[in-house]
Motif scaffolding. Structure first.
Motif, PDB file in Angstrom:
ATOM      1  N   ALA A  12       7.076  -9.762   6.090  1.00 25.93           N
ATOM      2  CA  ALA A  12       6.600 -10.986   5.418  1.00 25.93           C
ATOM      3  C   ALA A  12       5.164 -10.810   4.924  1.00 25.93           C
ATOM      4  CB  ALA A  12       6.700 -12.176   6.369  1.00 25.93           C
ATOM      5  N   VAL A  13       4.313 -10.194   5.746  1.00 28.22           N
ATOM      6  CA  VAL A  13       2.925  -9.974   5.320  1.00 28.22           C
ATOM      7  C   VAL A  13       2.907  -9.017   4.123  1.00 28.22           C
ATOM      8  CG1 VAL A  13       0.655  -9.099   6.008  1.00 28.22           C
ATOM      9  CG2 VAL A  13       2.029 -10.419   7.638  1.00 28.22           C
ATOM     10  N   ARG A  16       3.823 -10.512   0.853  1.00 27.20           N
ATOM     11  CA  ARG A  16       2.772 -11.367   0.317  1.00 27.20           C
ATOM     12  C   ARG A  16       1.785 -10.555  -0.522  1.00 27.20           C
ATOM     13  NH1 ARG A  16       1.285 -16.131   2.814  1.00 27.20           N
ATOM     14  NH2 ARG A  16       3.268 -16.025   3.890  1.00 27.20           N
ATOM     15  N   HIS A  17       1.763  -9.242  -0.307  1.00 29.15           N
ATOM     16  CA  HIS A  17       0.846  -8.390  -1.068  1.00 29.15           C
ATOM     17  C   HIS A  17       1.521  -7.799  -2.302  1.00 29.15           C
ATOM     18  CE1 HIS A  17      -1.557  -7.702   2.909  1.00 29.15           C
ATOM     19  NE2 HIS A  17      -1.643  -8.926   2.457  1.00 29.15           N
ATOM     20  N   ASP A  19       1.921  -8.857  -5.237  1.00 31.56           N
ATOM     21  CA  ASP A  19       1.236  -9.037  -6.519  1.00 31.56           C
ATOM     22  C   ASP A  19      -0.209  -8.553  -6.495  1.00 31.56           C
ATOM     23  OD1 ASP A  19       3.509 -10.223  -7.561  1.00 31.56           O
ATOM     24  OD2 ASP A  19       2.929 -12.217  -6.842  1.00 31.56           O
ATOM     25  N   ALA A  20      -0.585  -7.790  -5.483  1.00 35.30           N
ATOM     26  CA  ALA A  20      -1.974  -7.296  -5.435  1.00 35.30           C
ATOM     27  C   ALA A  20      -2.258  -6.494  -6.700  1.00 35.30           C
ATOM     28  CB  ALA A  20      -2.170  -6.432  -4.193  1.00 35.30           C
ATOM     29  N   PRO A  21      -3.321  -6.871  -7.433  1.00 38.36           N
ATOM     30  CA  PRO A  21      -3.554  -6.216  -8.732  1.00 38.36           C
ATOM     31  C   PRO A  21      -4.013  -4.755  -8.625  1.00 38.36           C
ATOM     32  CG  PRO A  21      -5.232  -7.912  -8.282  1.00 38.36           C
ATOM     33  CD  PRO A  21      -4.236  -7.973  -7.155  1.00 38.36           C
ATOM     34  N   ARG A  24      -4.184   0.781  -5.317  1.00 34.70           N
ATOM     35  CA  ARG A  24      -4.733   1.523  -4.179  1.00 34.70           C
ATOM     36  C   ARG A  24      -5.011   0.579  -3.002  1.00 34.70           C
ATOM     37  NH1 ARG A  24      -4.843   5.761  -0.799  1.00 34.70           N
ATOM     38  NH2 ARG A  24      -6.915   6.043   0.119  1.00 34.70           N
ATOM     39  N   LEU A  25      -5.580  -0.605  -3.320  1.00 34.21           N
ATOM     40  CA  LEU A  25      -5.815  -1.577  -2.250  1.00 34.21           C
ATOM     41  C   LEU A  25      -4.494  -1.961  -1.593  1.00 34.21           C
ATOM     42  CD1 LEU A  25      -7.847  -3.438  -0.741  1.00 34.21           C
ATOM     43  CD2 LEU A  25      -7.250  -5.210  -2.406  1.00 34.21           C
ATOM     44  N   LYS A  26      -3.487  -2.134  -2.415  1.00 32.05           N
ATOM     45  CA  LYS A  26      -2.163  -2.492  -1.875  1.00 32.05           C
ATOM     46  C   LYS A  26      -1.642  -1.385  -0.957  1.00 32.05           C
ATOM     47  CE  LYS A  26       2.429  -3.726  -3.587  1.00 32.05           C
ATOM     48  NZ  LYS A  26       3.153  -4.149  -4.795  1.00 32.05           N
ATOM     49  N   GLU A  27      -1.805  -0.138  -1.375  1.00 36.20           N
ATOM     50  CA  GLU A  27      -1.349   1.000  -0.570  1.00 36.20           C
ATOM     51  C   GLU A  27      -2.084   1.046   0.774  1.00 36.20           C
ATOM     52  OE1 GLU A  27      -2.428   4.708  -2.373  1.00 36.20           O
ATOM     53  OE2 GLU A  27      -1.113   5.899  -1.067  1.00 36.20           O
ATOM     54  N   VAL A  28      -3.407   0.882   0.712  1.00 36.30           N
ATOM     55  CA  VAL A  28      -4.210   0.951   1.937  1.00 36.30           C
ATOM     56  C   VAL A  28      -3.846  -0.196   2.875  1.00 36.30           C
ATOM     57  CG1 VAL A  28      -6.560   0.728   2.856  1.00 36.30           C
ATOM     58  CG2 VAL A  28      -6.117   2.234   0.900  1.00 36.30           C
ATOM     59  N   MET A  29      -3.728  -1.414   2.321  1.00 39.79           N
ATOM     60  CA  MET A  29      -3.459  -2.575   3.178  1.00 39.79           C
ATOM     61  C   MET A  29      -2.036  -2.538   3.733  1.00 39.79           C
ATOM     62  SD  MET A  29      -6.292  -4.112   3.533  1.00 39.79           S
ATOM     63  CE  MET A  29      -5.756  -5.620   4.347  1.00 39.79           C
ATOM     64  N   SER A  31      -0.372   0.181   4.634  1.00 43.93           N
ATOM     65  CA  SER A  31      -0.415   1.096   5.772  1.00 43.93           C
ATOM     66  C   SER A  31      -1.178   0.466   6.942  1.00 43.93           C
ATOM     67  CB  SER A  31      -1.075   2.408   5.335  1.00 43.93           C
ATOM     68  OG  SER A  31      -1.188   3.289   6.422  1.00 43.93           O
ATOM     69  N   VAL A  33      -1.600  -2.768   7.696  1.00 43.90           N
ATOM     70  CA  VAL A  33      -0.817  -3.837   8.348  1.00 43.90           C
ATOM     71  C   VAL A  33       0.321  -3.235   9.168  1.00 43.90           C
ATOM     72  CG1 VAL A  33       0.780  -5.750   7.888  1.00 43.90           C
ATOM     73  CG2 VAL A  33      -1.445  -5.648   6.716  1.00 43.90           C
TER      74      VAL A  33
ATOM     75  N   LEU B 205      -6.209  -9.349  -2.892  1.00 43.61           N
ATOM     76  CA  LEU B 205      -4.782  -9.061  -2.673  1.00 43.61           C
ATOM     77  C   LEU B 205      -3.882 -10.000  -3.471  1.00 43.61           C
ATOM     78  CD1 LEU B 205      -4.902  -8.443   1.186  1.00 43.61           C
ATOM     79  CD2 LEU B 205      -4.236  -6.756  -0.556  1.00 43.61           C
ATOM     80  N   PHE B 245       0.880 -17.295   8.097  1.00 41.86           N
ATOM     81  CA  PHE B 245       2.235 -16.897   8.510  1.00 41.86           C
ATOM     82  C   PHE B 245       2.730 -17.648   9.736  1.00 41.86           C
ATOM     83  CE2 PHE B 245       0.064 -13.337   6.461  1.00 41.86           C
ATOM     84  CZ  PHE B 245       0.926 -13.066   5.417  1.00 41.86           C
TER      85      PHE B 245
END
Lengths: 286, 286
Positions: A12-13, A16-17, A19-21, A24-29, A31, A33, B205, B245
């Motif tokens: 679920a978390v 929620r990510h 649509d992260a624009p 790289r931030l999406k990839e890091v976050m 991993s 989480v 995010l 959440f």
């Protein structure tokens, strides 16, 4: 996503990510989480332990200021800093290895010439440091900028003292044949600041806060990768248990002890002194 | 342990914890170090990203004080709080589910009787809340201590206001048949505090900071497990995207809207009002 439980919360978390624009931030976050939740599940983290973790991080944050970076100490003592340094500094065999930067570098160190005494009053046995900077093919690297910094005989860096003088800290440049030489003091082992939450953590884990004696170098030259490293003093009792995991065998060198008499700089010393010779091999930048 | 590199560092750190006197601390730190390092390796965390992480945590620490707990917000928004809550509150089917505690509970809420208006001037449409507290076999739970707290029509809890009055926050006890009832205000959705680093993280995010409207309950009775939960308002636009959440389907309930007229407490209201009926089922403590 209306019925989250311990099994569905992670996905679920991550959803929620979606649509992260920044990919790289999406990839890091993603991993981060996944591993954060996997950790909590693996140890079945209790509510009381979670609260203790929040309190610990709060203390780390409150102790951190312009002169004390407790989060870096935390990263260092958990081996994260050395891991990131090693991954960022993969070099061909033969190049001098990198190690952790540490929290005691400061901008604006005084500029010195080769042969100068850079101690500026720092306490300790005189030490004459020299060596050569080359590339992988043995070519000399002239005019490389060398920043050097170290602790004094009491285990303190100048920035940990009350007055603001630069001591045992300098910037100099390699000679046309790549050589460098300066006078300073013998480095001694010291404990990392351990009067805060990280020190309490180390004690609770049965660990000591000591680092083996070392001299910091940062070497920069056009056409080469910047090298941030230490030279460690052979024989130090903490070489096998550096509190921040920075030791690499190739960085251990002999400090040679001499009785009073003729020093490498041509002067006569009334006290014993040491010499250290260390060569650095830089990697070409790509 | 003299030649650490990116492949050997993790085991070197864990070996250092070999003498940790507390076996649980050792277990937790072993898992934490493994997952922290696995994260850094998996994403090949760069030195610049590591520095950004240190800066972020420093900002979180500096914003945290007695009235603002940014580390809890961080845990909440990464789903860690809900995961820990869910693991700590595994209950038999039929029991009311738990959800996140949140940062707005305070000790010392005013004691009220059933039927009282607990709003104490908090803005919002009047809301009459009632229900019954039982055990799993349907047995009434008399004299259970019920703590209730909620945001007002502008989305703020009393503790976020300048003056220190308790509003829309109370402690009362269930009646001999397990029933409870009080008057308060209709809960509204609100954004978690998002003017700090956690707010910046959510924005980066592509996430919003809103929580769906809810009423907090903490219910304590001898012989039963403490229940910390919310009741969520059906129809809220944020039920599928709660920033922390916390939503569980079984906790969603109807706030029923009424025109002005006779209220459940026997009075006549000149304004519209709502009613909410919610029953709680406690788990026996073992």
């Amino acid at each position: 996503m209306r019925n989250l439980d311990e099994h569905t919360i992670t996905e679920a978390v991550l959803a929620r990510h979606g649509d992260a624009p920044d990919p790289r931030l999406k990839e890091v976050m993603t991993s981060l989480v996944r591993h954060l939740h996997a950790f909590a599940r693996e140890v079945q983290l209790t509510e009381a332990e979670w609260e203790a973790g929040i309190r610990f991080l709060t203390e780390v944050g409150h102790l951190t200021d312009a002169k004390r970076q407790e989060f870096i100490l935390l990263s260092d003592t958990l081996g994260l800093s050395m891991l990131v340094t090693a991954m960022a500094n993969r070099k061909p065999a033969g190049c001098t290895e990198a190690t952790v930067f540490g929290p005691f570098f400061v901008e604006g160190a005084p500029v010195h010439h080769n042969g100068d005494d850079v101690a500026n009053g720092a306490s300790g046995e005189p030490c004459f440091v020299s060596g050569r900077i080359t590339g992988l093919d043995g070519e000399p690297v002239p005019n490389a900028e060398i920043e050097v910094w170290q602790a004094d005989s009491e285990g303190f860096y100048d920035v940990q003292r009350e007055d603001a003088s630069h001591r045992a800290r300098a910037r100099l440049h390699s000679l046309p044949d790549g050589r460098y030489h300066f006078r300073s003091i013998v480095a001694e082992p010291y404990p990392i600041p351990h009067d805060g939450p990280v020190g309490k953590m180390l004690a609770a884990l049965g660990r000591h806060p000591w680092r083996p004696a070392h001299l910091h170098f940062m070497i920069t030259a056009p056409g080469y990768e910047r090298l941030v490293t230490h030279v460690f003093r052979d024989g130090d009792r903490y070489l096998d248990s550096d509190a921040v995991f920075g030791v690499r065998s190739s960085l251990i060198a002999q400090w040679i002890h001499h009785g009073k008499g003729a020093a490498p700089d041509g002067t006569h010393l009334d006290t014993p002194f040491s010499t250290l010779e260390f060569d650095f091999v830089l990697n070409r930048s790509s």
